[in-house]
Design a protein around this motif. Sequence first.
Motif, PDB file in Angstrom:
ATOM      1  N   ARG A  18      -5.463   6.738  -8.600  1.00  0.00           N
ATOM      2  CA  ARG A  18      -5.232   6.039  -9.860  1.00  0.00           C
ATOM      3  C   ARG A  18      -3.744   5.780 -10.088  1.00  0.00           C
ATOM      4  O   ARG A  18      -3.339   4.682 -10.505  1.00  0.00           O
ATOM      5  CB  ARG A  18      -5.811   6.853 -11.019  1.00  0.00           C
ATOM      6  N   PHE A  47      -2.676   2.924  -7.793  1.00  0.00           N
ATOM      7  CA  PHE A  47      -3.254   1.644  -8.211  1.00  0.00           C
ATOM      8  C   PHE A  47      -2.595   1.104  -9.477  1.00  0.00           C
ATOM      9  O   PHE A  47      -2.360  -0.110  -9.604  1.00  0.00           O
ATOM     10  CB  PHE A  47      -4.759   1.815  -8.431  1.00  0.00           C
ATOM     11  N   GLY A  58     -11.307   5.022  -5.884  1.00  0.00           N
ATOM     12  CA  GLY A  58     -10.356   3.929  -6.019  1.00  0.00           C
ATOM     13  C   GLY A  58      -9.552   3.623  -4.780  1.00  0.00           C
ATOM     14  O   GLY A  58      -8.624   2.804  -4.826  1.00  0.00           O
ATOM     15  N   ARG A 101      -2.149  -0.944  -3.275  1.00  0.00           N
ATOM     16  CA  ARG A 101      -3.410  -0.416  -2.764  1.00  0.00           C
ATOM     17  C   ARG A 101      -3.268   1.096  -2.596  1.00  0.00           C
ATOM     18  O   ARG A 101      -2.236   1.568  -2.118  1.00  0.00           O
ATOM     19  CB  ARG A 101      -3.748  -1.010  -1.393  1.00  0.00           C
ATOM     20  N   THR A 118       0.833  -1.210   0.000  1.00  0.00           N
ATOM     21  CA  THR A 118       0.000   0.000   0.000  1.00  0.00           C
ATOM     22  C   THR A 118       0.859   1.248   0.000  1.00  0.00           C
ATOM     23  O   THR A 118       1.914   1.286   0.641  1.00  0.00           O
ATOM     24  CB  THR A 118      -0.901   0.020   1.261  1.00  0.00           C
TER      25      THR A 118
END
Length: 712
Positions: free
Chosen positions: A352, A355, A428, A360, A323
């Motif tokens: 975005r 990701f 997201g 994450r 993450t």
Amino acid sequence: MTSKPIERRSFLKLVTAGVGASLVSLPYFSQAINAENSLSLLKFRLGKPEWVLHGDGTFDLVAGDIRLVNCRPTIDGQSIFVKNTYMGDSPKGKRIIYQLDQGFVMLDLKVNSGSVSIGAELSGMREAPHWFCPLGEARIEGVKNFFKQGFGYGGQTGIFDFPKSTKQNWGNKLGEQAWAYDSFLTTALIAESEETIAIGSYEQHDFIQRSTYYNRPHRQGLVDRNPDKESVFFETGFVTENIPLKDDFIKLPDIFIFYGNQAFETMRHLAWNISENVGARKDTKTSYHWLSGSESNEDFTYDTLLEHLSYLDGLEPKVPLHTVQIDKGYCIPGDWLEPNDNWSKGMENGAREIFQRGYRAGIWIAPFMVHDKSKLFKRHQNWLVQDRDGNPIVEKEDADGKYYALDASNPDVKRYIERVFRSFRKMGFTFYKIDYLEWGMKDNFNIKRHDRTKTSVQILTEVLDVIREEIGAGSFWLSSMSPYAPLIGYADAMRISNNVKCSWDEEGVGNMLNESYYCQYFNNVFWQNDPDVIYIKDNDCNLTSNEKKSLALWSGILGGVISTSDIFSDWSDEQLDFWRYLLPQERPQSASMPYWAQSRRCKLALRRFKDPRSWALLIFNDTDESVQETYNIDDITGQRNAWVYLWELGNSTGLGNLDQITVSLDKHESRLLFLSDGNSNPPEDLSLGGVSLKKFQRKYERELKREADKKD
């Protein structure tokens, strides 16, 4: 693998002639079920306490040497006033019914498989007491010390001796040595032999469960100089907050009591039972993440995020982060969906970019926090928690202004929080660091709030339901500044300590070490414990190299969250390798604490590896003095001998087949050892979490390539 000579200034003395500690069997003990991660469980036994009823309606709890004597129910701190008492059998034990001037109290003293419990029902009352204890005013006998669980973030948690009144001369001023200590969620009483009774409720989403230890001191002699005979008492029950009762009746959750011969394992056994009954989220992948923060970047922006991500893109081998989390500073607290100029492209673009690189996307949010400069504060002051006179209550004040709390019982507040989390999910984000949740849990007695028919716990859990629904079952929830009990079943991870700074101080590092040690019994049981960030950096840091290494190894061996806010581009290749060395197993696995309830100067944490059968043992001197101590292998692993190695990434030094270890450490220094059944040293690429780094790296890069091919 290379070998290194042992330095004299930090020598490890190895004694092979010692005898392992013997185990005294406890009466009526049966082998514990649900084995966990420590081989000391081979010695762990559960017994069964007994209820003893008296003709006057009082009762005792007896567990080996431990006795709680003359227990009785109490309401708001006072023994109930009884007109009549009725005693008889119940389906699982004994039942006592107390008739009061107004209403009845019924207790069920139950005998279960592997435990006993006490349940209570109140009837004939229009409203609940502020707090009710089914087991109150119990005189404690046969107990050496007690375990106190803190309410949440920061503690205070630990094993404590009972204070003793002393001879004093207070002169012309009043003096006292009265005390009372509260424990929340769980507690334990521990005998000299380490026999332990662990106490807690399986149901945590309606009431605060609180236990209290207290004394009743008296003085004797001229000028109150000398202490008189003194008893120590115990009570356990629920804060029911004077809520109105439907049909003048309330059934409170049962309080369960386990009796074992080891304090840590008895508490862990209780925690597992709570976890199973509440439905804790204990199976999510162990978090290994990076977060922005004031320690690394005071003005974290969209552009600086791209710089960090670009640096990670170019690293070989890759750093396998799970993450990347954007921390506080992207908006005025309260106006969560209105980012500042640092994020002019919007938060969804940040999510975005994260990701697309296979991480994450994480975000920090404090859903109940409102800054006085926010639009929310100016438009909806009626949404704020207020005092009895209707004035908004200031929760916090700093150089930036004042902060207030939203009233979690207000339906408009719930709808606003719902909209905020739904929006972040659509952007997201799938990792949420949710902060200051304590602000949403306000007792009725000193505030004015929208709904006074529910307890503070019930109101908070309704909001927690909304949050989990909106972020989705697959999102990772890291909770911070939170009470513990209501978050079981919602949070995937929990910050357990104060903020840790890059300096050795009691408030930060000291609190983290204490809370991570004494809260380890529920690590990967209620959730993953988060001991806060690890510092590896050299700049802007007042920790020595030894201190940084010791603290990182400590966080790494526990088996909980591993995180840092250091800037990766500031690290050397050796520091990057050390971060990779801390890589955890994907499936959570916890360290055990071999001397958790014993008086040892160093902290020991033991991590078991399955293949090959071996252990990582960290011995950490967190005191401010040099320490030399001896430990039996049998006490640590449950077997008489083990092959012992000094262990660092890529290097180990064999020390022989030993049954005792004596270690000498300077202040804040640690020693990491590898113990094995056979004469085999640790693999060169083995991480502290037990991962083969070479295999993991190949798998990780294949997954990244597969994801990149999908995008093409």
